[in-house]
Write a protein that holds these residues in place. Sequence first.
Motif, mmCIF file in Angstrom:
data_model
loop_
_atom_site.group_PDB
_atom_site.id
_atom_site.type_symbol
_atom_site.label_atom_id
_atom_site.label_comp_id
_atom_site.label_asym_id
_atom_site.label_seq_id
_atom_site.Cartn_x
_atom_site.Cartn_y
_atom_site.Cartn_z
ATOM 1 N N LEU A 97 0.835 -1.201 0.000
ATOM 2 C CA LEU A 97 0.000 0.000 0.000
ATOM 3 C C LEU A 97 0.872 1.254 0.000
ATOM 4 C CD1 LEU A 97 -2.694 -1.046 2.615
ATOM 5 C CD2 LEU A 97 -2.958 -0.931 0.118
ATOM 6 N N VAL A 98 0.355 2.307 -0.613
ATOM 7 C CA VAL A 98 1.064 3.589 -0.646
ATOM 8 C C VAL A 98 0.168 4.673 -0.051
ATOM 9 C CG1 VAL A 98 2.451 2.916 -2.653
ATOM 10 C CG2 VAL A 98 0.290 4.116 -3.005
ATOM 11 N N ASP A 99 0.785 5.762 0.409
ATOM 12 C CA ASP A 99 0.027 6.897 0.924
ATOM 13 C C ASP A 99 -0.719 7.569 -0.214
ATOM 14 O OD1 ASP A 99 0.922 6.503 3.524
ATOM 15 O OD2 ASP A 99 2.671 7.793 3.245
ATOM 16 N N ALA A 100 -1.902 8.097 0.097
ATOM 17 C CA ALA A 100 -2.769 8.700 -0.913
ATOM 18 C C ALA A 100 -3.411 9.961 -0.352
ATOM 19 C CB ALA A 100 -3.838 7.686 -1.314
ATOM 20 N N PRO A 101 -4.054 10.753 -1.223
ATOM 21 C CA PRO A 101 -4.763 11.938 -0.737
ATOM 22 C C PRO A 101 -5.835 11.560 0.293
ATOM 23 C CG PRO A 101 -4.599 11.972 -3.141
ATOM 24 C CD PRO A 101 -4.114 10.622 -2.682
ATOM 25 N N HIS A 102 -6.272 12.551 1.049
ATOM 26 C CA HIS A 102 -7.337 12.402 2.043
ATOM 27 C C HIS A 102 -6.908 11.518 3.215
ATOM 28 C CE1 HIS A 102 -9.693 14.075 -1.259
ATOM 29 N NE2 HIS A 102 -9.412 13.008 -1.981
ATOM 30 N N GLY A 103 -5.589 11.292 3.409
ATOM 31 C CA GLY A 103 -5.113 10.466 4.497
ATOM 32 C C GLY A 103 -5.341 8.984 4.289
ATOM 33 N N LEU A 104 -5.618 8.577 3.053
ATOM 34 C CA LEU A 104 -5.921 7.187 2.740
ATOM 35 C C LEU A 104 -4.656 6.404 2.399
ATOM 36 C CD1 LEU A 104 -9.042 7.798 0.484
ATOM 37 C CD2 LEU A 104 -9.017 7.184 2.899
ATOM 38 N N ARG A 105 -4.799 5.088 2.357
ATOM 39 C CA ARG A 105 -3.773 4.179 1.855
ATOM 40 C C ARG A 105 -4.425 3.422 0.710
ATOM 41 N NH1 ARG A 105 1.155 3.881 3.289
ATOM 42 N NH2 ARG A 105 1.225 1.668 3.617
ATOM 43 N N GLU A 106 -3.667 3.207 -0.371
ATOM 44 C CA GLU A 106 -4.243 2.575 -1.557
ATOM 45 C C GLU A 106 -3.184 1.757 -2.282
ATOM 46 O OE1 GLU A 106 -5.484 6.061 -3.699
ATOM 47 O OE2 GLU A 106 -3.533 6.315 -4.640
ATOM 48 N N PRO A 107 -3.627 0.900 -3.205
ATOM 49 C CA PRO A 107 -2.655 0.176 -4.027
ATOM 50 C C PRO A 107 -1.929 1.134 -4.965
ATOM 51 C CG PRO A 107 -4.823 -0.839 -4.141
ATOM 52 C CD PRO A 107 -4.990 0.493 -3.476
ATOM 53 N N ALA A 108 -0.695 0.803 -5.281
ATOM 54 C CA ALA A 108 0.047 1.585 -6.276
ATOM 55 C C ALA A 108 -0.555 1.317 -7.660
ATOM 56 C CB ALA A 108 1.521 1.193 -6.246
ATOM 57 N N GLN A 109 -0.259 2.193 -8.596
ATOM 58 C CA GLN A 109 -0.713 1.990 -9.973
ATOM 59 C C GLN A 109 -0.100 0.714 -10.530
ATOM 60 O OE1 GLN A 109 -0.748 5.398 -12.586
ATOM 61 N NE2 GLN A 109 -0.728 6.785 -10.835
ATOM 62 N N PRO A 110 -0.711 0.111 -11.523
ATOM 63 C CA PRO A 110 -1.817 0.598 -12.340
ATOM 64 C C PRO A 110 -3.159 0.408 -11.635
ATOM 65 C CG PRO A 110 -1.174 -1.571 -13.096
ATOM 66 C CD PRO A 110 -0.217 -1.192 -11.984
ATOM 67 N N TRP A 111 -4.106 1.272 -11.984
ATOM 68 C CA TRP A 111 -5.448 1.217 -11.437
ATOM 69 C C TRP A 111 -6.430 0.793 -12.512
ATOM 70 C CZ3 TRP A 111 -4.145 6.711 -9.665
ATOM 71 C CH2 TRP A 111 -3.373 6.666 -8.496
ATOM 72 N N LEU A 112 -7.530 0.254 -12.047
ATOM 73 C CA LEU A 112 -8.615 -0.144 -12.924
ATOM 74 C C LEU A 112 -9.631 0.981 -13.017
ATOM 75 C CD1 LEU A 112 -9.054 -3.690 -11.357
ATOM 76 C CD2 LEU A 112 -7.819 -3.117 -13.473
ATOM 77 N N ALA A 113 -10.439 0.956 -14.047
ATOM 78 C CA ALA A 113 -11.488 1.961 -14.229
ATOM 79 C C ALA A 113 -12.560 1.813 -13.156
ATOM 80 C CB ALA A 113 -12.108 1.808 -15.618
#
Length: 193
Positions: A97-113
């Motif tokens: 997981l990587v840091d994201a806007p809004h204080g979130l954690r998310e998967p790194a790219q690539p992303w799905l639609a």
Amino acid sequence: MQRSKAELRTAILRTRRGVSKHTRDTEARALADHLPALVTGSWTICAYVPIGSEPGSVEQLDDLCSRGVRVLLPVARTDAGGVPQPLRWGEYRPGELVDAPHGLREPAQPWLAAEAIADASLILVPALAVDRTGVRLGRGAGFYDRSLGLADAAAHLVAVVRDDELVDDLPAEPHDVRMTHALTPRAGLVGLG
């Protein structure tokens, strides 16, 4: 007189901040214990990474992956004007997981639609509260309201809340997408509607 969504959000967030770490950890384990009964085979589910006092844990995501479940996590972004866009999705890989806007954690790219949500049989949705008719109280940004309409009509839309956040009645608006179920630490999966 029913309280406004803003008043309810403030009250629930204040209560959540007062919950001990021990209680949050115990509730997260209980939620994780309910999940294996909800997924069978090689399902795709949409889940989320809890932040702050939100119910759940990264460990429950790890457990789902170890069971062969494909876990998609939300990627929340706004347009140039700051308007929330439908959630995009990233495949969860434990420990990545990587840091994201809004204080979130998310998967790194690539992303799905955004339409990738339609692949999910089960969608675990963060909520501050949900009522017995399926009305969900979120944080108010509208990311999920813009996204849940893209889900498969047969998918279970599950609001994940603490037991006392499953309530009798919440204020509803026409754009609200109703949940089909709630998942709580003690009660497990509860049908709504």
